[in-house]
Design a protein around this motif. Structure first.
Motif, PDB file in Angstrom:
ATOM      1  N   ILE A 389       0.651  -1.311  -0.016  1.00  0.00           N
ATOM      2  CA  ILE A 389      -0.045  -0.018   0.069  1.00  0.00           C
ATOM      3  C   ILE A 389       0.754   1.330   0.071  1.00  0.00           C
ATOM      4  O   ILE A 389       2.092   1.273   0.686  1.00  0.00           O
ATOM      5  CB  ILE A 389      -1.060   0.082   1.169  1.00  0.00           C
ATOM      6  N   GLN A 390       0.581   2.267  -0.708  1.00  0.00           N
ATOM      7  CA  GLN A 390       1.116   3.540  -0.938  1.00  0.00           C
ATOM      8  C   GLN A 390       0.227   4.773  -0.707  1.00  0.00           C
ATOM      9  O   GLN A 390      -0.763   4.803  -1.403  1.00  0.00           O
ATOM     10  CB  GLN A 390       2.094   3.355  -2.258  1.00  0.00           C
ATOM     11  N   ILE A 391       0.619   5.514   0.264  1.00  0.00           N
ATOM     12  CA  ILE A 391      -0.438   6.676   0.337  1.00  0.00           C
ATOM     13  C   ILE A 391       0.611   8.184  -0.110  1.00  0.00           C
ATOM     14  O   ILE A 391       1.570   8.134   0.837  1.00  0.00           O
ATOM     15  CB  ILE A 391      -0.898   6.962   1.703  1.00  0.00           C
ATOM     16  N   GLU A 392       0.268   8.689  -1.124  1.00  0.00           N
ATOM     17  CA  GLU A 392       1.003   9.862  -1.388  1.00  0.00           C
ATOM     18  C   GLU A 392       0.796  11.056  -0.383  1.00  0.00           C
ATOM     19  O   GLU A 392      -0.293  11.234   0.262  1.00  0.00           O
ATOM     20  CB  GLU A 392       0.692  10.279  -2.711  1.00  0.00           C
ATOM     21  N   GLY A 393       1.758  11.588   0.073  1.00  0.00           N
ATOM     22  CA  GLY A 393       1.833  12.715   0.966  1.00  0.00           C
ATOM     23  C   GLY A 393       0.961  13.827   0.595  1.00  0.00           C
ATOM     24  O   GLY A 393       0.503  14.130   1.541  1.00  0.00           O
ATOM     25  N   GLU A 394       1.068  14.307  -0.447  1.00  0.00           N
ATOM     26  CA  GLU A 394       0.139  15.489  -0.749  1.00  0.00           C
ATOM     27  C   GLU A 394      -1.165  15.141  -0.915  1.00  0.00           C
ATOM     28  O   GLU A 394      -1.925  16.081  -0.715  1.00  0.00           O
ATOM     29  CB  GLU A 394       0.513  15.755  -2.319  1.00  0.00           C
ATOM     30  N   THR A 395      -1.643  13.976  -0.925  1.00  0.00           N
ATOM     31  CA  THR A 395      -3.049  13.441  -0.590  1.00  0.00           C
ATOM     32  C   THR A 395      -3.473  13.898   0.941  1.00  0.00           C
ATOM     33  O   THR A 395      -4.799  13.967   1.212  1.00  0.00           O
ATOM     34  CB  THR A 395      -3.349  12.075  -0.916  1.00  0.00           C
ATOM     35  N   LEU A 396      -2.575  13.626   1.790  1.00  0.00           N
ATOM     36  CA  LEU A 396      -2.908  14.144   3.193  1.00  0.00           C
ATOM     37  C   LEU A 396      -2.930  15.481   3.601  1.00  0.00           C
ATOM     38  O   LEU A 396      -3.749  15.816   4.576  1.00  0.00           O
ATOM     39  CB  LEU A 396      -1.810  13.396   4.102  1.00  0.00           C
ATOM     40  N   ALA A 397      -2.288  16.415   2.848  1.00  0.00           N
ATOM     41  CA  ALA A 397      -2.274  17.977   2.728  1.00  0.00           C
ATOM     42  C   ALA A 397      -3.758  18.577   3.319  1.00  0.00           C
ATOM     43  O   ALA A 397      -3.746  19.196   4.086  1.00  0.00           O
ATOM     44  CB  ALA A 397      -1.596  18.679   1.859  1.00  0.00           C
ATOM     45  N   SER A 398      -4.501  17.963   2.327  1.00  0.00           N
ATOM     46  CA  SER A 398      -6.209  18.537   2.642  1.00  0.00           C
ATOM     47  C   SER A 398      -6.802  18.116   3.720  1.00  0.00           C
ATOM     48  O   SER A 398      -7.891  18.657   4.299  1.00  0.00           O
ATOM     49  CB  SER A 398      -7.055  18.184   1.312  1.00  0.00           C
ATOM     50  N   VAL A 399      -6.205  17.067   4.569  1.00  0.00           N
ATOM     51  CA  VAL A 399      -6.945  16.563   5.552  1.00  0.00           C
ATOM     52  C   VAL A 399      -6.230  16.995   6.807  1.00  0.00           C
ATOM     53  O   VAL A 399      -6.580  16.646   7.858  1.00  0.00           O
ATOM     54  CB  VAL A 399      -7.295  15.074   5.473  1.00  0.00           C
ATOM     55  N   ALA A 400      -5.025  17.111   6.736  1.00  0.00           N
ATOM     56  CA  ALA A 400      -3.929  17.502   7.675  1.00  0.00           C
ATOM     57  C   ALA A 400      -4.192  18.728   8.556  1.00  0.00           C
ATOM     58  O   ALA A 400      -4.898  19.785   7.924  1.00  0.00           O
ATOM     59  CB  ALA A 400      -2.436  17.534   7.596  1.00  0.00           C
ATOM     60  N   SER A 401      -4.061  18.996   9.792  1.00  0.00           N
ATOM     61  CA  SER A 401      -4.408  20.099  10.606  1.00  0.00           C
ATOM     62  C   SER A 401      -3.491  20.214  11.523  1.00  0.00           C
ATOM     63  O   SER A 401      -2.663  19.218  12.314  1.00  0.00           O
ATOM     64  CB  SER A 401      -5.576  19.975  11.175  1.00  0.00           C
ATOM     65  N   GLY A 402      -3.374  21.298  12.120  1.00  0.00           N
ATOM     66  CA  GLY A 402      -2.493  21.752  13.432  1.00  0.00           C
ATOM     67  C   GLY A 402      -1.752  23.212  13.081  1.00  0.00           C
ATOM     68  O   GLY A 402      -2.186  23.925  12.627  1.00  0.00           O
ATOM     69  N   ASP A 403      -0.614  23.295  13.668  1.00  0.00           N
ATOM     70  CA  ASP A 403       0.161  24.512  13.731  1.00  0.00           C
ATOM     71  C   ASP A 403       0.717  24.824  12.482  1.00  0.00           C
ATOM     72  O   ASP A 403       1.096  23.916  11.474  1.00  0.00           O
ATOM     73  CB  ASP A 403       1.133  24.396  14.877  1.00  0.00           C
ATOM     74  N   GLY A 404       1.091  26.206  12.105  1.00  0.00           N
ATOM     75  CA  GLY A 404       1.631  26.367  10.936  1.00  0.00           C
ATOM     76  C   GLY A 404       0.853  26.203   9.616  1.00  0.00           C
ATOM     77  O   GLY A 404      -0.572  26.407   9.570  1.00  0.00           O
ATOM     78  N   ASN A 405       1.536  25.930   8.489  1.00  0.00           N
ATOM     79  CA  ASN A 405       0.698  25.940   7.303  1.00  0.00           C
ATOM     80  C   ASN A 405       1.241  24.635   6.727  1.00  0.00           C
ATOM     81  O   ASN A 405       2.291  24.271   6.751  1.00  0.00           O
ATOM     82  CB  ASN A 405       1.261  26.961   6.275  1.00  0.00           C
ATOM     83  N   VAL A 406       0.158  23.970   5.999  1.00  0.00           N
ATOM     84  CA  VAL A 406       0.318  22.595   5.352  1.00  0.00           C
ATOM     85  C   VAL A 406      -0.233  22.893   4.039  1.00  0.00           C
ATOM     86  O   VAL A 406      -1.245  23.305   3.893  1.00  0.00           O
ATOM     87  CB  VAL A 406      -0.177  21.355   6.194  1.00  0.00           C
TER      88      VAL A 406
END
Length: 528
Positions: A389-406
């Protein structure tokens, strides 16, 4: 002291400059023009050299040094400009000077060992891969070669090359790349063709007024040879045939001169093809600048406050800082001493300019070229570690949250190397103990060994990782060059349908400008 390890080098370009892509910021100062005072090659405009303290036109016998570009202060990764293929290892038209190797000198007192940047690896111990489960990405790789003899539109000025000569170059490259288990396959009766194009026949550097058009045509021709590494043999822009070649990772071909038009130290440049393929597969030169004499290299060393990074061209731990100079290029010297510090000469490294009958690659270079070759062959990163299984990092950007900017950062081909899907997740603007949480789902819950491929950069920081609350190690993503890592083992984790990957900023390397992070992909290998 002898420098056997070194720190990663500044963000730079092997052959020249790239036009900045939309969404990126330029952070470099205006380049110096002809006649202006300079203290380093990198301060001059592309195509100029810093000679005797002023920017001057470079001789056609050598390629331009890569300009150093400092990262922006906002924590973003500066865009890499398209490397300018200024003739690489051009044909000599002068008596060869002694090799580029630092002059042999008496062994000095213990030298300062170059500070080594911490390796990117988890703090928790990880198990070795089962030797019976060899991932396909660790097997031997074969790259098919398509040789293209280029001429002008009217058929004139055809490059001086024959199928038999191509095979000689390919055979030499196979010797060099054997340590990486990479083989180049070329059939003289089937893999040699002609192409009429004045545009391609004159391609020389990014300073060409028609550079982008030539690259576009080169990529189009390469696309017509699917599954192959396309190599163009061309005449050049001048009245006489060129002796130089070049390549990079943001286009899909290698450019070479005629076989009998390129020489080094008085003999045919038999390793030139292997050198240019090294660039095609993600390698930089071992040197950062080119010096005429040992005295010039010594002056640069002293002016840098004896910072070894002044000679570090590739940012890899296991290639020596290379104070390449023409004076020692053709000698047999294996070391040189500058102001009491002895530097090994990477004479046998294929990415150096030192003359040697035997060339090879370092282990770190092998890691780079195998990963880039694997992706150039159309494979997915997961095959490097037998993941399913491979999950692309950029696909997580829209659902990631926290400090700073993603954000999802695209056009990663502007940097030297290859990123999966040409994109990554980019986290910036956070400071310790800032956190970023990225949820991800698994269609088949279970126990997996998790790997991650990250980006290292001059403005990236040190981060601890957790998967579903379980430690997944600590990584230091600082590097003086923007580059991707190999798959990093984050340990074995029990995963549910819904899971969370969390990053926490722990700090940064003393040389880093910020605390950023780049994630190319997550890879999951089932554990029985």
């Amino acid at each position: 002291m002898k420098y056997h390890n070194k720190r990663l080098t500044c963000l730079r370009w092997c052959f020249g400059f790239f036009l900045l892509s939309a969404g990126y910021m330029s952070c470099s100062s205006p380049a110096l023009g002809p006649g202006e005072s300079c203290s380093a090659e990198s301060l001059c405009m592309p195509g100029l050299s810093c000679i005797n303290g002023t920017c001057q036109v470079r001789s056609s016998e050598e390629d331009s040094p890569e300009p150093v570009v400092e990262p922006p202060n906002d924590g973003s990764v500066a865009p890499e400009v398209t490397p300018e293929p200024v003739l690489d290892m051009l044909s000599e038209r002068r008596e060869p000077a002694p090799e580029r190797t630092l002059e042999p000198a008496p062994e000095p007192a213990p030298e300062p060992v170059l500070e080594k940047v911490p390796e990117v690896r988890p703090e928790t111990p990880v198990e070795e891969l089962d030797p019976t489960e060899k991932p396909p990405g660790q097997n031997g790789l074969t790259l098919l070669v398509q040789a293209v003899q280029v001429s002008h539109d009217d058929g004139s000025r055809a490059a001086s090359i024959t199928p038999a000569q191509v095979k000689q170059w390919v055979d030499e490259a196979n010797k060099v790349f054997a340590v990486a288990k990479i083989t180049f396959q070329f059939d003289p009766s089937k893999d040699f063709s002609q192409h009429k194009s004045t545009l391609l026949n004159r391609i020389n550097s990014a300073s060409d007024p028609d550079w982008q058009q030539a690259v576009n045509e080169g990529n189009k021709v390469a696309l017509s040879h699917p599954g192959k590494m396309t190599v163009f043999f061309r005449y050049g822009r001048g009245s006489q045939p060129t002796g130089g070649g070049f390549s990079w990772t943001n286009y899909d071909f290698v450019v070479m001169p005629g076989f009998d038009k390129t020489f080094v130290c008085g003999h045919q440049n038999i390793t030139l093809f292997a050198h240019e393929v090294g660039h095609y597969l993600g390698l930089h030169h071992t040197f950062k600048n080119i010096y005429n004499t040992v005295a010039e290299a010594k002056q640069a060393w002293d002016n840098s406050a004896q910072d070894p990074n002044v000679f570090d061209g590739d940012g890899l731990d296991d290639t020596s800082p290379d104070a390449y100079n023409h004076e020692l290029q053709c000698s047999s010297a294996l070391s040189m001493t500058l102001s009491g510090t002895t530097f090994p000469i990477p004479r046998h490294n294929i990415m150096s300019y030192h003359d040697s009958a035997q060339k090879t690659l370092s282990p770190d270079q092998v890691d780079v070229i195998r990963q880039v070759a694997w992706l150039r062959l159309g494979n997915e990163l997961k095959g490097l570690v037998n993941a399913t299984i491979q999950i692309e990092g950029e696909t997580l950007a829209s659902v990631a949250s926290g400090d700073g900017n993603v954000a999802a950062q695209h056009q990663m081909r502007n940097f030297h190397g290859r990123w999966s899907q040409n994109s990554q997740l980019w986290w910036s603007g956070a400071v310790p103990p800032g956190k970023l949480s990225a949820p991800f789902s698994m269609t088949i819950p279970g126990t997996y060994r998790v790997y991650a491929v990250f980006t290292q950069a001059p403005d990236f920081g040190k981060h601890s990782l957790q998967i579903n609350g379980q430690s997944a190690g600590t990584i230091d993503l600082y590097a003086r060059l923007v580059r991707h890592t190999k798959p990093i083992d984050l340990g074995v984790h029990t995963l549910q349908t819904q899971n969370t990957l969390q990053f926490t900023v722990q700090g940064k390397h003393t040389s880093s400008r910020s605390y950023g992070l780049g994630l190319d992909a997550l890879l999951f290998k089932p554990v029985p």
